[in-house]
Design an enzyme around this catalytic site. Structure first.
Site, PDB file in Angstrom:
ATOM      1  N   TYR A 119     -35.313 -12.343  68.243  1.00 10.05           N
ATOM      2  CA  TYR A 119     -34.118 -11.528  68.457  1.00 10.05           C
ATOM      3  C   TYR A 119     -32.908 -11.973  67.629  1.00 10.05           C
ATOM      4  O   TYR A 119     -31.774 -11.748  68.011  1.00 10.05           O
ATOM      5  CB  TYR A 119     -33.748 -11.533  69.956  1.00 10.05           C
ATOM      6  CG  TYR A 119     -34.711 -10.759  70.837  1.00 10.05           C
ATOM      7  CD1 TYR A 119     -35.788 -10.075  70.297  1.00 10.05           C
ATOM      8  CD2 TYR A 119     -34.545 -10.706  72.207  1.00 10.05           C
ATOM      9  CE1 TYR A 119     -36.678  -9.383  71.092  1.00 10.05           C
ATOM     10  CE2 TYR A 119     -35.423 -10.008  73.020  1.00 10.05           C
ATOM     11  CZ  TYR A 119     -36.493  -9.350  72.451  1.00 10.05           C
ATOM     12  OH  TYR A 119     -37.372  -8.654  73.255  1.00 10.05           O
ATOM     13  N   LYS A 165     -47.481 -19.127  71.541  1.00  7.39           N
ATOM     14  CA  LYS A 165     -48.676 -18.591  70.873  1.00  7.39           C
ATOM     15  C   LYS A 165     -48.927 -19.444  69.632  1.00  7.39           C
ATOM     16  O   LYS A 165     -48.996 -18.942  68.506  1.00  7.39           O
ATOM     17  CB  LYS A 165     -48.421 -17.106  70.535  1.00  7.39           C
ATOM     18  CG  LYS A 165     -49.628 -16.349  70.058  1.00  7.39           C
ATOM     19  CD  LYS A 165     -50.680 -16.112  71.123  1.00  7.39           C
ATOM     20  CE  LYS A 165     -51.900 -15.445  70.545  1.00  7.39           C
ATOM     21  NZ  LYS A 165     -53.040 -15.388  71.464  1.00  7.39           N
ATOM     22  N   ASP A 198     -50.533 -14.646  76.023  1.00  6.80           N
ATOM     23  CA  ASP A 198     -51.443 -13.590  76.492  1.00  6.80           C
ATOM     24  C   ASP A 198     -52.171 -14.033  77.761  1.00  6.80           C
ATOM     25  O   ASP A 198     -52.299 -13.268  78.721  1.00  6.80           O
ATOM     26  CB  ASP A 198     -52.436 -13.172  75.378  1.00  6.80           C
ATOM     27  CG  ASP A 198     -52.989 -14.356  74.595  1.00  6.80           C
ATOM     28  OD1 ASP A 198     -52.535 -15.496  74.820  1.00  6.80           O
ATOM     29  OD2 ASP A 198     -53.881 -14.149  73.754  1.00  6.80           O
ATOM     30  N   ASP A 222     -38.608 -12.401  77.496  1.00  4.98           N
ATOM     31  CA  ASP A 222     -38.135 -11.059  77.837  1.00  4.98           C
ATOM     32  C   ASP A 222     -39.268 -10.261  78.489  1.00  4.98           C
ATOM     33  O   ASP A 222     -39.116  -9.656  79.555  1.00  4.98           O
ATOM     34  CB  ASP A 222     -37.663 -10.371  76.544  1.00  4.98           C
ATOM     35  CG  ASP A 222     -36.835  -9.145  76.818  1.00  4.98           C
ATOM     36  OD1 ASP A 222     -36.480  -8.892  77.989  1.00  4.98           O
ATOM     37  OD2 ASP A 222     -36.523  -8.419  75.856  1.00  4.98           O
ATOM     38  N   ASP A 226     -39.897  -9.244  82.796  1.00  8.32           N
ATOM     39  CA  ASP A 226     -40.069  -7.913  83.395  1.00  8.32           C
ATOM     40  C   ASP A 226     -41.403  -7.810  84.125  1.00  8.32           C
ATOM     41  O   ASP A 226     -41.497  -7.166  85.172  1.00  8.32           O
ATOM     42  CB  ASP A 226     -39.936  -6.810  82.341  1.00  8.32           C
ATOM     43  CG  ASP A 226     -38.484  -6.436  82.103  1.00  8.32           C
ATOM     44  OD1 ASP A 226     -37.605  -7.278  82.400  1.00  8.32           O
ATOM     45  OD2 ASP A 226     -38.209  -5.314  81.643  1.00  8.32           O
TER      46      ASP A 226
END
Ligand code: ATP
Length: 330
Positions: A119, A165, A198, A222, A226
């Site tokens: 970001y 990751k 993942d 982020d 959620d």
């Protein structure tokens, strides 16, 4: 006395903010409010979504309560995080009673790096399409991992899990993972583990109870936040905190919800739980507990709740019921 910046913003942000201030009035605290404008309405009125005056009010406050910004959210909240260097995004994933949750026994927290990663806004078009740069620095990784371990220690959490990751993003997440274990050496009392993002997304569904504190980079945090909100009853219930070295801003995860704005239907719980986080940040632990318990009791009774929770109280009716519970205890 605490100076609290109040930025209600747009839509239901204004309604849940009024409800929250009504409830805070029931605590025995000396809070001095200074109001700032930001968001779509501010843009229409002033031609900018975030006034310098608002930035100064927040900068000079002990903490800020922020409602919601509509279409201009990126120009307001993302900008505020950058200007104030609010490098931590704290997202508790906690089950509350009487809520339509997938799990009723969760209590973990996501510590998301808030200033870099995917970001940083370094995107550009190239002949073949477009590219985005993902920046991970040693300094920001150390800072966020230290925050996560310190949070675990201060809040009686036993384990910190790093999510990354690093098998694919070998350099950026490789560095993040390396720094995580370096910082972990300074906290031998806290257990550590690390998972690929993942796998973590799946573990959220198969065994979310196994998490205590999760520390991760911006984009992964982020998305997982959620997903976490979805495990415990959704947007009306999830608070968040943006914390820097000398400033902090607390806000509900939901936005301005134009579909229900102005109808007194908004659930004030996420904003109120954000206020609980603010009180903890100010080290007003007793008030934080009183407020949290009052919210808990009203949810547990299941009577005076907004329509999204299956009852028919208005935003302010629910807030007043929470305030009554507070007043009974204090
Ligand atoms: P924005 O553009 O400001 O992000 P949005 O409507 O796209 O607004 P949210 O406000 O985050 O996104 O919420 C999505 C939907 O969830 C809303 O339209 C509303 O129906 C519901 N919702 C969100 N927050 C609440 C709340 N506090 N109480 C009740 N329903 C809510």
């Amino acid at each position: 006395m605490y100076k609290i910046a109040i930025v209600p913003g747009d839509g239901i942000g204004k309604e849940v903010m009024s409800a929250t201030l009504e409830v805070l009035d029931g605590l025995n605290l000396d809070l001095k409010y200074e109001y700032g404008e930001a968001g779509d309405e501010c843009f229409k009125k002033n031609g900018v979504a975030l006034l310098d005056e608002t930035i100064n009010i927040i900068r000079n406050s002990d903490a800020c309560l922020f409602g919601a910004a509509g279409e201009t959210a990126a120009d307001v909240i993302v900008k505020l995080r950058q200007i104030m260097n609010l490098f931590v995004n704290l997202r508790p994933i906690k089950s509350y009673p009487g809520t339509d949750s997938l799990f009723n026994d969760l209590d973990f927290i996501i510590v998301r790096e808030n200033t870099e990663g995917m970001y940083v806004g370094k995107e550009e078009y190239i002949e073949e399409g477009a590219i985005a740069k993902r920046i991970i620095t040693r300094e920001a990784s150390e800072r966020i991992c230290n925050f996560a371990f310190k949070y675990a220690r201060d809040n009686n959490k036993k384990k910190v899990t790093a999510v990354h990751k690093a098998n694919v993003l070998k350099k950026t997440d490789g560095l993040f993972k390396k720094v995580f274990y370096e910082v972990a050496n300074e906290y031998p009392d806290i257990e550590t583990e690390d998972y690929y993002v993942d796998a973590t997304a799946m573990y959220f569904l198969t065994r979310p109870q196994s998490f205590d504190v999760i520390v991760t980079t911006n984009l992964f945090g982020d998305i997982l936040s959620d997903e976490g909100a979805g495990l415990v009853g959704g947007l009306g219930l999830t608070p968040s905190g943006n914390i820097g070295k000398s400033n902090a801003l607390f806000e509900p995860v939901h936005g301005s919800a134009p579909d229900i704005a102005g109808k007194c239907l908004a659930n004030p719980t996420a904003m109120l739980l954000s206020a609980v986080m603010m009180l903890k940040y100010l080290n007003e632990q007793k008030s934080a507990k009183l407020l949290n318990d009052a919210i808990y009791n009203v949810l547990n009774e299941g009577k005076c709740l907004t329509p999204d929770m299956g009852a028919n109280s208005s935003t302010m009716e629910m807030a007043k019921e929470i305030k009554n519970k507070l007043l009974e205890k204090s």
